[in-house]
Design an enzyme around this catalytic site. Structure first.
Site, PDB file in Angstrom:
ATOM      1  N   ALA A 242      -2.941   7.405   4.758  1.00 10.40           N
ATOM      2  CA  ALA A 242      -2.783   6.160   3.958  1.00 10.40           C
ATOM      3  C   ALA A 242      -1.419   6.119   3.473  1.00 10.40           C
ATOM      4  O   ALA A 242      -1.149   5.233   2.585  1.00 10.40           O
ATOM      5  CB  ALA A 242      -3.852   6.059   2.796  1.00 10.40           C
ATOM      6  N   GLY A 244       1.273   5.333   4.859  1.00 10.49           N
ATOM      7  CA  GLY A 244       1.850   3.924   5.556  1.00 10.49           C
ATOM      8  C   GLY A 244       1.004   2.739   4.749  1.00 10.49           C
ATOM      9  O   GLY A 244       1.721   1.466   4.313  1.00 10.49           O
ATOM     10  N   ASP A 245      -0.233   2.792   4.469  1.00  8.40           N
ATOM     11  CA  ASP A 245      -0.843   1.810   3.584  1.00  8.40           C
ATOM     12  C   ASP A 245      -0.162   1.793   2.209  1.00  8.40           C
ATOM     13  O   ASP A 245      -0.359   0.712   1.647  1.00  8.40           O
ATOM     14  CB  ASP A 245      -2.251   2.091   3.686  1.00  8.40           C
ATOM     15  CG  ASP A 245      -3.095   2.278   4.822  1.00  8.40           C
ATOM     16  OD1 ASP A 245      -2.409   1.728   5.718  1.00  8.40           O
ATOM     17  OD2 ASP A 245      -4.105   2.881   4.974  1.00  8.40           O
TER      18      ASP A 245
HETATM   19  O1  RIB Z   1      -4.356   4.497   7.389  1.00 13.17           O
HETATM   20  C1  RIB Z   1      -5.522   5.389   6.854  1.00 13.17           C
HETATM   21  C2  RIB Z   1      -6.790   4.646   7.347  1.00 13.17           C
HETATM   22  O2  RIB Z   1      -6.956   4.581   8.577  1.00 13.17           O
HETATM   23  C3  RIB Z   1      -7.899   5.430   6.796  1.00 13.17           C
HETATM   24  O3  RIB Z   1      -8.367   5.228   5.409  1.00 13.17           O
HETATM   25  C4  RIB Z   1      -9.007   5.011   7.802  1.00 13.17           C
HETATM   26  O4  RIB Z   1     -10.200   4.317   7.357  1.00 13.17           O
HETATM   27  C5  RIB Z   1      -8.237   4.107   8.858  1.00 13.17           C
HETATM   28  O5  RIB Z   1      -8.458   3.023   8.640  1.00 13.17           O
END
Ligand code: RIB
Length: 299
Positions: A242, A244-245
């Site tokens: 996560a 990158g998220d």
């Molecule tokens: O970017 C991380 C995410 O990738 C995780 O939370 C998993 O669910 C996938 O979607």
């Protein structure tokens, strides 16, 4: 307001001494379960950083759906446009994390794969009003294309994961791939050096600006003919899931607040760095006061 169109997955995470090769079984540590999914992670990242966030997505009608809805709702994300889908499981992800914090992820999309153009059309008022609309590639292209078409503000597309045959929407203001996704989009080998990244990113057309996330090497920002390398903040990573998220959610908040792309990217690097120092996807995402304190400590 920030609109996130994307996936919600319940993550099952196992620590592993090393990632298995094909045909190999490795004994891992204790399993942890966390809310995740690239869309939901980006929405929660943005909400924790002060964004006013609404989500467009799909869950199933199982227990995992309640976990995922509660997770985003408890962060203040508007879930009006998250639809429960009968007869299908909520998305899940199987994640292995090694001692260096590197992960491998298998996503079972479940209800995420049912998100379509009609879901975005139902949310068209929201998308038209959003200062930033954030997209990823864990939902069908048709949903992303419809969302980009309906979006009234900045369209930020994170083409993750690198899905074979996926086609990004034609009009994207800010495209945020990592090295692997950049290679998939351009048909080039995975670029190693910064010069290779610049050369590959220049092949991308159809995006106003490109920000390539490079993990421990920071990010590369390309706007027109200019490019800028922003180094990463040095931290000791525990789990890069996560990151990158976290970057994309923070970028969306900063752009919605009117910061320049460079200012937004630097701020988002701090949020991403913090997230790598903690385990799990959504549990690792930084709050705004943490980002400000982190940056103050680096001055
Ligand atoms: O970017 C991380 C995410 O990738 C995780 O939370 C998993 O669910 C996938 O979607």
């Amino acid at each position: 307001m920030i609109a996130v169109v994307g996936s919600l997955n319940l993550d099952l995470v196992a620590p592993v001494p090393q990632h298995p090769v094909p045909g190999e079984t490795v004994l891992g540590g204790d399993i942890a379960q966390h809310p995740g999914g690239k869309g939901a992670n980006q929405a929660v990242a943005a909400a924790r950083l002060g964004g006013n966030v609404a989500f467009v997505g799909r869950v199933g009608e199982d227990d995992a759906a309640d976990v995922m809805l509660d997770a985003v709702r408890n962060e203040g994300v508007d879930t009006t446009h998250i639809t429960r889908t009968p007869g299908v499981a909520t998305g899940r992800a199987l994640i292995a994390v090694d001692p260096a914090g590197e992960n491998t992820i298998i996503v079972s999309p479940g209800a995420n794969a049912r998100l379509g153009a009609a879901d975005c059309e139902t949310a068209s008022d929201l998308l038209r009003k959003a200062a930033v609309t954030v997209l990823q590639q864990e939902v069908p292209d048709e949903a992303n294309h419809a969302a980009a078409r309906l979006a009234g503000g900045i369209v930020l597309h994170n083409p993750a994961p690198a899905v074979a045959g996926a086609v990004p929407p034609p009009h994207v203001d800010v495209l945020v791939p990592n090295r692997t996704e950049l290679a998939a989009l351009t048909g080039t080998p995975v670029p190693e050096t910064i010069d290779d990244v610049v050369a590959a990113a220049r092949k991308l057309t159809g995006a106003g600006a490109v920000i390539v996330t490079l993990g421990g090497d920071g990010v590369l920002l390309l706007e027109g003919t200019a490019h800028l390398h922003i180094p990463a903040f040095r931290v000791r990573p525990v789990d890069t899931t996560a990151a990158g998220d976290s970057f994309c959610g923070a970028l969306a908040v900063a752009l919605a607040e009117g910061r320049t792309l460079e200012q937004a990217a630097r701020w988002a690097c701090a949020a991403a760095a913090i997230s790598t120092t903690r385990a799990g996807a959504q549990p690792s995402l930084a709050r705004r006061d943490e980002v400000e304190a982190f940056l103050a400590g680096r001055r």
